[in-house]
Write a protein that holds these residues in place. Structure first.
Motif, PDB file in Angstrom:
ATOM      1  N   ASP A  57       0.813  -1.222   0.000  1.00  0.00           N
ATOM      2  CA  ASP A  57       0.000   0.000   0.000  1.00  0.00           C
ATOM      3  C   ASP A  57       0.848   1.274   0.000  1.00  0.00           C
ATOM      4  O   ASP A  57       0.320   2.363  -0.179  1.00  0.00           O
ATOM      5  N   LYS A  61       2.232   5.728  -3.208  1.00  0.00           N
ATOM      6  CA  LYS A  61       2.683   7.028  -2.680  1.00  0.00           C
ATOM      7  C   LYS A  61       4.114   7.342  -3.144  1.00  0.00           C
ATOM      8  O   LYS A  61       4.631   8.416  -2.854  1.00  0.00           O
ATOM      9  N   PRO A  96      -1.115  10.624  -4.656  1.00  0.00           N
ATOM     10  CA  PRO A  96      -1.326  11.951  -4.068  1.00  0.00           C
ATOM     11  C   PRO A  96      -1.322  13.061  -5.123  1.00  0.00           C
ATOM     12  O   PRO A  96      -1.874  14.137  -4.911  1.00  0.00           O
ATOM     13  N   ARG A 138      -6.008   0.810   3.496  1.00  0.00           N
ATOM     14  CA  ARG A 138      -6.779   1.441   2.429  1.00  0.00           C
ATOM     15  C   ARG A 138      -6.807   2.954   2.611  1.00  0.00           C
ATOM     16  O   ARG A 138      -6.854   3.450   3.740  1.00  0.00           O
ATOM     17  N   ASP A 139      -6.839   3.681   1.481  1.00  0.00           N
ATOM     18  CA  ASP A 139      -6.998   5.140   1.566  1.00  0.00           C
ATOM     19  C   ASP A 139      -8.443   5.414   1.953  1.00  0.00           C
ATOM     20  O   ASP A 139      -9.365   4.824   1.393  1.00  0.00           O
ATOM     21  N   GLU A 141     -11.612   7.373   1.697  1.00  0.00           N
ATOM     22  CA  GLU A 141     -12.251   8.328   0.793  1.00  0.00           C
ATOM     23  C   GLU A 141     -13.749   8.042   0.787  1.00  0.00           C
ATOM     24  O   GLU A 141     -14.174   6.928   1.094  1.00  0.00           O
TER      25      GLU A 141
END
Ligand code: AP5
Length: 190
Positions: A57, A61, A96, A138-139, A141
């Protein structure tokens, strides 16, 4: 090269790996073997060996140029694999700094898929699945943002079809309807 190449994509948490694993069992039982290649694992192998990340994960990034180098290395290895292949990956990766094409021109034309599958479902269902999956980072959102990512993936998929002549198949993996998604994917693999 001989064999069918099927690329399977979907936003994180949509359940693509679950659908793939079950469809692989069905299609193998029918006597049509497929190799299941996880694009992220190929990238992670190199990234971890270089000490860039500790878990998968963290890869989205990384600096864009680093991600692109890792993509290229993965694509070269995957393109050399013969026979029927499923490639578990992403039409686009949410970084990002915006959406990164998961299969830029030099990747998609190295692989030359027959079919590109988009696994989709309702945005709220994806949100709940992400929240319940503790094995991943997990991001966070909202449903609107997930919807945007699913829309973007359709746009990326269309461009991959334009570059390679592959077909684009949309498979819905709805709650309580995993069997339907598995049957749709198995039919695509036959
Ligand atoms: P990747 O390995 O693909 O990870 P991911 O996107 O997080 O996908 P997962 O396989 O973990 O999730 P999934 O959607 O398949 O869901 P799952 O089956 O687990 O990629 C890792 C990283 O590699 C990326 O972040 C990126 O950095 C990099 N990468 C990969 N390809 C790249 C590329 N081309 N370019 C650049 N970078 C790339 O299911 C989730 C949950 O839902 C589970 O709990 C499951 O039980 C549940 N579920 C599934 N189906 C159903 C259903 N029908 N009903 C109810 N629950 C369900």
């Amino acid at each position: 090269m001989a064999g069918k190449k099927v690329i399977i994509t979907g936003v994180p948490g949509v359940g693509k790996t679950t659908v793939i694993n079950t469809a692989m069992e069905k299609i193998a039982a029918e006597g049509t073997p497929y190799q299941n290649i996880n694009f992220g694992s190929f990238m992670f192998e190199v990234a971890a060996a270089e000490g860039l990340v500790q878990d998968r994960d963290q890869m989205r990034k990384l600096d864009r140029t680093v991600q692109k180098r890792l993509q290229k290395l993965a694509a070269e290895k995957i393109a050399a694999i013969d026979g029927n292949v499923i490639i578990d990956t992403h039409a686009s990766v949410k970084t990002p700094n915006g959406y990164l094409a998961g299969l830029p021109e030099w990747v998609i034309t190295a692989i030359m898929p027959d079919v590109l599958v988009l696994v989709e479902t309702d945005n709220d269902q994806i949100l709940v699945r992400r929240l319940s999956d503790e094995s991943r980072v997990r991001d966070m959102e909202g449903a609107k943002s997930i919807a945007e990512h699913q829309e973007m993936n359709r746009a990326f998929a269309a461009s991959y079809a334009m570059l390679t002549g592959c077909t684009v198949k949309i498979i819905v993996n709805a709650d309580f309807l995993l069997d339907k998604a598995v049957e749709d994917l198995t039919a695509t693999l036959r």
